[in-house]
Every structure is written in C-alpha cells, then in structure tokens.
Design a protein around this motif. Sequence first.
Motif, PDB file in Angstrom:
ATOM      1  N   LEU A  50       0.930  -1.034   0.008  1.00  0.00           N
ATOM      2  CA  LEU A  50      -0.186  -0.059   0.072  1.00  0.00           C
ATOM      3  C   LEU A  50       0.953   1.129  -0.001  1.00  0.00           C
ATOM      4  O   LEU A  50       0.457   2.380  -0.177  1.00  0.00           O
ATOM      5  CB  LEU A  50      -0.897   0.000   1.243  1.00  0.00           C
ATOM      6  N   GLY A  51       2.127   0.917   0.088  1.00  0.00           N
ATOM      7  CA  GLY A  51       3.153   2.102   0.160  1.00  0.00           C
ATOM      8  C   GLY A  51       3.103   2.992   1.569  1.00  0.00           C
ATOM      9  O   GLY A  51       3.530   3.888   1.335  1.00  0.00           O
ATOM     10  N   GLU A  52       2.698   2.177   2.427  1.00  0.00           N
ATOM     11  CA  GLU A  52       2.660   2.962   3.728  1.00  0.00           C
ATOM     12  C   GLU A  52       3.933   2.985   4.287  1.00  0.00           C
ATOM     13  O   GLU A  52       4.398   3.921   5.092  1.00  0.00           O
ATOM     14  CB  GLU A  52       1.642   2.423   4.695  1.00  0.00           C
ATOM     15  N   GLN A  53       4.816   2.276   4.003  1.00  0.00           N
ATOM     16  CA  GLN A  53       6.225   1.981   4.308  1.00  0.00           C
ATOM     17  C   GLN A  53       7.236   1.802   3.103  1.00  0.00           C
ATOM     18  O   GLN A  53       6.857   1.121   2.120  1.00  0.00           O
ATOM     19  CB  GLN A  53       6.543   0.821   5.185  1.00  0.00           C
ATOM     20  N   PRO A  54       8.512   2.295   3.320  1.00  0.00           N
ATOM     21  CA  PRO A  54       9.305   1.832   1.999  1.00  0.00           C
ATOM     22  C   PRO A  54       9.880   0.516   2.180  1.00  0.00           C
ATOM     23  O   PRO A  54       9.881   0.003   3.311  1.00  0.00           O
ATOM     24  CB  PRO A  54      10.454   2.986   2.061  1.00  0.00           C
ATOM     25  N   VAL A  55      10.172   0.069   0.980  1.00  0.00           N
ATOM     26  CA  VAL A  55      10.917  -1.283   0.983  1.00  0.00           C
ATOM     27  C   VAL A  55      12.335  -1.444   1.556  1.00  0.00           C
ATOM     28  O   VAL A  55      12.962  -0.777   1.241  1.00  0.00           O
ATOM     29  CB  VAL A  55      10.975  -1.939  -0.615  1.00  0.00           C
ATOM     30  N   PRO A  56      12.359  -2.403   2.459  1.00  0.00           N
ATOM     31  CA  PRO A  56      13.777  -2.362   3.160  1.00  0.00           C
ATOM     32  C   PRO A  56      15.189  -2.406   2.394  1.00  0.00           C
ATOM     33  O   PRO A  56      14.431  -3.193   1.345  1.00  0.00           O
ATOM     34  CB  PRO A  56      13.772  -3.252   4.308  1.00  0.00           C
ATOM     35  N   ASP A  57      15.947  -1.886   2.526  1.00  0.00           N
ATOM     36  CA  ASP A  57      17.024  -2.021   1.694  1.00  0.00           C
ATOM     37  C   ASP A  57      17.469  -3.387   1.500  1.00  0.00           C
ATOM     38  O   ASP A  57      18.060  -3.867   0.699  1.00  0.00           O
ATOM     39  CB  ASP A  57      18.323  -1.226   2.215  1.00  0.00           C
ATOM     40  N   ARG A  58      17.220  -4.313   2.813  1.00  0.00           N
ATOM     41  CA  ARG A  58      17.823  -5.740   2.705  1.00  0.00           C
ATOM     42  C   ARG A  58      16.931  -6.488   1.887  1.00  0.00           C
ATOM     43  O   ARG A  58      17.547  -7.342   1.297  1.00  0.00           O
ATOM     44  CB  ARG A  58      17.635  -6.124   4.065  1.00  0.00           C
ATOM     45  N   PHE A  59      15.455  -5.872   1.686  1.00  0.00           N
ATOM     46  CA  PHE A  59      14.794  -6.770   0.754  1.00  0.00           C
ATOM     47  C   PHE A  59      15.334  -6.527  -0.884  1.00  0.00           C
ATOM     48  O   PHE A  59      15.447  -7.449  -1.547  1.00  0.00           O
ATOM     49  CB  PHE A  59      13.333  -6.512   0.918  1.00  0.00           C
ATOM     50  N   ILE A  60      15.664  -5.270  -1.138  1.00  0.00           N
ATOM     51  CA  ILE A  60      16.120  -4.991  -2.442  1.00  0.00           C
ATOM     52  C   ILE A  60      17.473  -5.649  -2.627  1.00  0.00           C
ATOM     53  O   ILE A  60      17.577  -6.026  -3.851  1.00  0.00           O
ATOM     54  CB  ILE A  60      16.302  -3.546  -2.601  1.00  0.00           C
ATOM     55  N   GLU A  61      18.220  -5.753  -1.620  1.00  0.00           N
ATOM     56  CA  GLU A  61      19.724  -6.699  -1.780  1.00  0.00           C
ATOM     57  C   GLU A  61      19.244  -8.097  -2.119  1.00  0.00           C
ATOM     58  O   GLU A  61      19.998  -8.512  -3.022  1.00  0.00           O
ATOM     59  CB  GLU A  61      20.408  -6.445  -0.709  1.00  0.00           C
ATOM     60  N   ILE A  62      18.247  -8.547  -1.388  1.00  0.00           N
ATOM     61  CA  ILE A  62      18.006 -10.003  -1.704  1.00  0.00           C
ATOM     62  C   ILE A  62      17.644 -10.326  -3.054  1.00  0.00           C
ATOM     63  O   ILE A  62      17.842 -11.192  -3.518  1.00  0.00           O
ATOM     64  CB  ILE A  62      16.999 -10.441  -0.384  1.00  0.00           C
ATOM     65  N   ILE A  63      16.506  -9.407  -3.344  1.00  0.00           N
ATOM     66  CA  ILE A  63      16.032  -9.417  -4.969  1.00  0.00           C
ATOM     67  C   ILE A  63      17.015  -9.250  -5.925  1.00  0.00           C
ATOM     68  O   ILE A  63      17.151 -10.300  -6.715  1.00  0.00           O
ATOM     69  CB  ILE A  63      14.797  -8.445  -4.931  1.00  0.00           C
ATOM     70  N   ASN A  64      17.861  -8.286  -5.850  1.00  0.00           N
ATOM     71  CA  ASN A  64      18.956  -8.239  -6.641  1.00  0.00           C
ATOM     72  C   ASN A  64      19.825  -9.416  -6.752  1.00  0.00           C
ATOM     73  O   ASN A  64      20.344  -9.830  -7.756  1.00  0.00           O
ATOM     74  CB  ASN A  64      20.036  -6.886  -6.445  1.00  0.00           C
ATOM     75  N   ARG A  65      20.211  -9.904  -5.643  1.00  0.00           N
ATOM     76  CA  ARG A  65      21.054 -11.434  -5.602  1.00  0.00           C
ATOM     77  C   ARG A  65      20.300 -12.362  -6.341  1.00  0.00           C
ATOM     78  O   ARG A  65      21.050 -13.257  -7.096  1.00  0.00           O
ATOM     79  CB  ARG A  65      21.309 -11.468  -4.211  1.00  0.00           C
TER      80      ARG A  65
END
Length: 76
Positions: A50-65
């Motif tokens: 819902l966009g109430e919180q930003p996606v944590p950097d850790r999640f972005i790192e995992i997805i990129n890996r």
Amino acid sequence: MQKKNPNSLPQYTDTEPVPGLNRSGSPALSRSVQAQIGQRLRQFYETLALGEQPVPDRFIEIINRLDEVKREKQQS
C-alpha cells in the motif's frame, strides 16, 4: 562492548544450516508460532504494497542477488 542493532538481520550464507530446522528438515517451531509469524509477515507486506512503508534496503539486496543468480543460470 559493541551494541547490537535490533533492526539488523543476521547474515547467513547458503552453506549454513537454516536456523530453527532440525537435522531431519522438519520445523522446530510449533504450528501456532508459525501462524503468528505468517500473520505478521502478511501484515508487513500489506503495508509495503500500500506504500505505507518503503521497501527495506535488505529486501532490495536479496531480490537483486536472486535476479543475478537467475541470470547466471540462464546464461550457462
């Protein structure tokens, strides 16, 4: 003495055993605890969607890996 950051997640490698699993591979957590964790994760993901919180950097790192591993497998 070094203080621990309560928001930081432990770093695990693919070769380390999964915490909370017995050697037999069956979960060490009760169904009740698993259900509570699942419910909290669903609530957390809903706030992200819902966009109430930003996606944590850790999640972005995992997805990129994961994307990188997928590309490497497709190339070979």
